[in-house]
Design an enzyme around this catalytic site. Structure first.
Site, PDB file in Angstrom:
ATOM      1  N   LYS A  22      65.375  35.514  80.745  1.00 10.25           N
ATOM      2  CA  LYS A  22      63.955  35.463  81.173  1.00 10.25           C
ATOM      3  C   LYS A  22      63.814  35.824  82.649  1.00 10.25           C
ATOM      4  O   LYS A  22      62.952  36.615  83.023  1.00 10.25           O
ATOM      5  CB  LYS A  22      63.403  34.049  80.937  1.00 10.25           C
ATOM      6  N   ASN A  23      64.660  35.248  83.493  1.00  5.44           N
ATOM      7  CA  ASN A  23      64.457  35.435  84.933  1.00  5.44           C
ATOM      8  C   ASN A  23      64.935  36.798  85.439  1.00  5.44           C
ATOM      9  O   ASN A  23      64.759  37.124  86.612  1.00  5.44           O
ATOM     10  CB  ASN A  23      65.090  34.270  85.711  1.00  5.44           C
ATOM     11  N   CYS A 116      52.801  23.836  90.762  1.00 13.00           N
ATOM     12  CA  CYS A 116      53.102  23.835  89.338  1.00 13.00           C
ATOM     13  C   CYS A 116      53.801  22.545  88.982  1.00 13.00           C
ATOM     14  O   CYS A 116      53.956  21.674  89.824  1.00 13.00           O
ATOM     15  CB  CYS A 116      53.943  25.045  88.948  1.00 13.00           C
ATOM     16  N   ARG A 121      54.746  25.420  94.927  1.00 15.41           N
ATOM     17  CA  ARG A 121      55.514  26.680  94.828  1.00 15.41           C
ATOM     18  C   ARG A 121      54.919  27.648  95.851  1.00 15.41           C
ATOM     19  O   ARG A 121      54.238  28.604  95.497  1.00 15.41           O
ATOM     20  CB  ARG A 121      55.419  27.298  93.417  1.00 15.41           C
ATOM     21  N   ASP A 305      68.076  24.968  87.352  1.00 12.93           N
ATOM     22  CA  ASP A 305      67.575  25.131  85.979  1.00 12.93           C
ATOM     23  C   ASP A 305      68.490  24.476  84.938  1.00 12.93           C
ATOM     24  O   ASP A 305      68.087  24.291  83.790  1.00 12.93           O
ATOM     25  CB  ASP A 305      67.418  26.626  85.640  1.00 12.93           C
ATOM     26  N   ARG A 397      58.100  29.013  76.722  1.00 14.28           N
ATOM     27  CA  ARG A 397      58.056  29.926  77.874  1.00 14.28           C
ATOM     28  C   ARG A 397      59.412  30.577  78.100  1.00 14.28           C
ATOM     29  O   ARG A 397      59.485  31.693  78.624  1.00 14.28           O
ATOM     30  CB  ARG A 397      57.666  29.160  79.146  1.00 14.28           C
TER      31      ARG A 397
HETATM   32  N1  EPU Z   1      60.025  28.554  98.575  1.00 14.51           N
HETATM   33  C1  EPU Z   1      59.278  28.480  99.735  1.00 14.51           C
HETATM   34  N2  EPU Z   1      58.568  29.591 100.129  1.00 14.51           N
HETATM   35  C2  EPU Z   1      58.599  30.751  99.422  1.00 14.51           C
HETATM   36  C3  EPU Z   1      59.375  30.828  98.247  1.00 14.51           C
HETATM   37  C4  EPU Z   1      60.074  29.707  97.846  1.00 14.51           C
HETATM   38  O1  EPU Z   1      59.216  27.440 100.375  1.00 14.51           O
HETATM   39  O2  EPU Z   1      57.932  31.721  99.846  1.00 14.51           O
HETATM   40  C5  EPU Z   1      60.777  27.371  98.121  1.00 14.51           C
HETATM   41  C6  EPU Z   1      60.286  26.877  96.752  1.00 14.51           C
HETATM   42  O3  EPU Z   1      59.175  26.026  96.873  1.00 14.51           O
HETATM   43  C7  EPU Z   1      61.494  26.171  96.209  1.00 14.51           C
HETATM   44  C8  EPU Z   1      62.654  26.990  96.787  1.00 14.51           C
HETATM   45  O4  EPU Z   1      62.112  27.731  97.882  1.00 14.51           O
HETATM   46  O5  EPU Z   1      61.539  24.869  96.704  1.00 14.51           O
HETATM   47  C9  EPU Z   1      63.317  27.938  95.817  1.00 14.51           C
HETATM   48  O6  EPU Z   1      62.343  28.796  95.263  1.00 14.51           O
HETATM   49  P1  EPU Z   1      62.687  30.271  94.758  1.00 14.51           P
HETATM   50  O7  EPU Z   1      61.722  31.198  95.385  1.00 14.51           O
HETATM   51  O8  EPU Z   1      64.140  30.548  94.938  1.00 14.51           O
HETATM   52  O9  EPU Z   1      62.387  30.135  93.209  1.00 14.51           O
HETATM   53  P2  EPU Z   1      61.430  31.026  92.337  1.00 14.51           P
HETATM   54  O10 EPU Z   1      61.659  32.452  92.609  1.00 14.51           O
HETATM   55  O11 EPU Z   1      60.051  30.490  92.414  1.00 14.51           O
HETATM   56  C10 EPU Z   1      63.211  31.273  90.427  1.00 14.51           C
HETATM   57  C11 EPU Z   1      63.237  31.030  88.951  1.00 14.51           C
HETATM   58  C12 EPU Z   1      63.208  29.551  88.673  1.00 14.51           C
HETATM   59  C13 EPU Z   1      64.431  28.926  89.354  1.00 14.51           C
HETATM   60  C14 EPU Z   1      64.416  29.236  90.857  1.00 14.51           C
HETATM   61  C15 EPU Z   1      65.639  28.731  91.590  1.00 14.51           C
HETATM   62  C16 EPU Z   1      62.155  32.976  88.051  1.00 14.51           C
HETATM   63  C17 EPU Z   1      61.001  33.557  87.326  1.00 14.51           C
HETATM   64  N3  EPU Z   1      62.094  31.676  88.338  1.00 14.51           N
HETATM   65  O12 EPU Z   1      61.982  30.685  90.886  1.00 14.51           O
HETATM   66  O13 EPU Z   1      63.325  29.400  87.261  1.00 14.51           O
HETATM   67  O14 EPU Z   1      64.418  27.531  89.155  1.00 14.51           O
HETATM   68  O15 EPU Z   1      64.349  30.664  91.041  1.00 14.51           O
HETATM   69  O16 EPU Z   1      66.792  29.253  91.024  1.00 14.51           O
HETATM   70  O17 EPU Z   1      63.111  33.674  88.344  1.00 14.51           O
HETATM   71  C18 EPU Z   1      63.083  28.328  85.196  1.00 14.51           C
HETATM   72  O18 EPU Z   1      63.534  29.356  84.661  1.00 14.51           O
HETATM   73  O19 EPU Z   1      62.935  27.237  84.562  1.00 14.51           O
HETATM   74  C19 EPU Z   1      62.707  28.377  86.607  1.00 14.51           C
HETATM   75  C20 EPU Z   1      61.903  27.480  87.175  1.00 14.51           C
END
Ligand code: EPU
Length: 416
Positions: A22-23, A116, A121, A305, A397
């Protein structure tokens, strides 16, 4: 409202093929916009989040067509750069459309993703990187209005290695003039998968999988055919299922190297795991043992995850295990539901202490988020009696068909 009924206490035997990740597929679907062409995505998982991404693409003027597990997306007709609030709310990761839209159309209007179920987020790192690449971004009334007559390559340093920000900036940088270097980039395998897809389409990107990614922008991309990596979190979930219930299972197509921190924990708990090029086999015949503290961290650390599913497997272990969640603020919402089944888990701030109990009992429980819902399935397989799981829209999802896969692994599961 659908529910899963799981009869626990059965030793699992069987095999299943692991779905595509998915990711990986979500940013790849956004990346398809950059090609202005047709892309064929093989082994594409059929998930609620993929449907949401397809709805966004269609709203932008693209078309999509499924044939078996191949999804063909034609982005030639893209003629809009606005994503409605309703579509943005379907999926938090819809912010990854920002980079490709700016790059292809010079403009993008999306609503702000907001918080969320896992806690806030923010996308501040995405926005500040895009501004450094030359975008003008105005935030008003919950909407993001972005303009960029041209993007220019630059040096970007991420304050934390955010997966989404790394992907968004890689995608925007493909359309920027000159070279972009992203430092402190996230190193998740899905980012390497995105790089491989973009390279197939003619992009010049190097370094994904390391902390420094270099994009030579301004190349004209073209369509292509791509097969995304197997889903490492689905793999972890089914390994935990066998660990919780006891079992001898084979996960075809699964790859261990991207999951080494999870398999290390499961081996320490007593599972026998063997991997080869065909997949991963897992045998677990004894009650699990508690393990060393499990601390979530960006890749190559232990994945957030997989925290919930590993916790569910260890709920019935001999001994105590401490979990520390370091990525999201609110990722223990499954704990109350596990406790309804008889688990002994105490949460304090980012720490959860799991004292293994001898027996979990089936109960009526509710999924609170995607991986939390998967954890309830894992716990139910090791619990005595029947568990009824609601809130399946969360599980849908990210899991193509949990009931189908668990049934193939020998579990007694019905979706009603
Ligand atoms: N963060 C910030 N500012 C930003 C972006 C992120 O403070 O601009 C913080 C977030 O709030 C969080 C941390 O940084 O505390 C990590 O967030 P990240 O951006 O790495 O995660 P994401 O891109 O929102 C993806 C996966 C998540 C997975 C995380 C961490 C996808 C679609 N989602 O989320 O997957 O948990 O990386 O590995 O790729 C899941 O599949 O269940 C899922 C939540």
């Amino acid at each position: 409202m659908s529910e899963l009924l799981i009869q626990g206490g059965r030793f699992l035997t069987g095999e299943t093929t692991v779905q595509g990740a998915k990711n990986s597929i979500l940013p790849i679907l956004a990346a398809a916009i950059l090609t202005g062409d047709t892309v064929e995505l093989e082994h594409c998982p059929r998930l609620r989040d993929v449907d949401s991404a397809v709805r966004i693409l269609e709203a932008l003027g693209c078309t999509a067509d499924w044939r078996g597990d191949t999804l063909t997306v034609d982005t030639r007709g893209l003629d809009r750069c606005t994503v409605s609030d309703e579509l943005m709310r379907l999926m938090r990761s819809s912010s990854v459309f920002l980079g490709p839209l700016l790059s292809r159309c010079g403009a993008a209007e999306l609503s702000y993703p907001g918080g969320c179920e896992l806690g806030p987020r923010p996308i501040d790192l995405h926005l500040s990187g895009l501004r450094q690449l030359g975008a003008e971004i105005r935030e008003s009334g919950g909407m993001l209005h972005c303009q960029a007559s041209r993007l220019h390559g630059c040096e970007l340093l991420l304050a934390i290695p955010s997966v989404g920000a790394t992907e968004n900036l890689m995608l925007a940088a493909c359309g920027a003039e000159g070279v972009t270097v992203i430092s402190n980039a996230a190193r998740e395998p899905e980012i390497e998968d995105l790089q491989n897809f973009l390279t197939t389409c003619g992009a010049d990107i190097r370094g994904a999988g390391t902390s420094t990614i270099t994009v030579q922008g301004g190349r004209t991309l073209h369509g292509g055919t791509y097969r995304c990596m197997p889903d490492r979190i689905v793999t972890a979930t089914y390994l935990c299922a066998a660990a919780a219930a006891g079992g001898l299972i084979f996960l075809r197509g699964a790859q261990e190297q991207q999951l080494a921190t999870v398999t290390a924990v499961l081996r320490q708990a007593g599972c026998d795991i063997c991997a080869d090029s065909a997949g991963i086999a897992c045998r677990c015949e004894e009650r699990l043992r508690g393990v060393q503290p499990v601390r979530t961290a960006p890749y190559p650390g232990f994945p957030t995850d997989a925290q919930a599913v590993v916790m569910a497997a260890l709920a019935r272990s001999r001994g105590t295990t401490v979990f520390e969640e370091n990525i999201f603020e609110n990722r223990y919402r499954h704990v109350d539901e596990l406790c309804r089944m008889g688990a002994d888990i105490r949460v304090s701030g980012r720490t959860a202490v799991v004292t293994g109990v001898e027996r979990l009992s089936g109960a009526s429980v509710r999924s609170t988020d995607l991986r939390g819902g998967a954890a309830l399935c894992v716990a139910a397989l090791g619990a005595a009696g029947e568990t009824r799981i609601s809130g399946l829209h969360h599980i849908d999802r990210g899991y193509e068909d949990m009931a189908r896969d668990l049934t193939a692994l020998g579990a007694q599961v019905t979706r009603i």
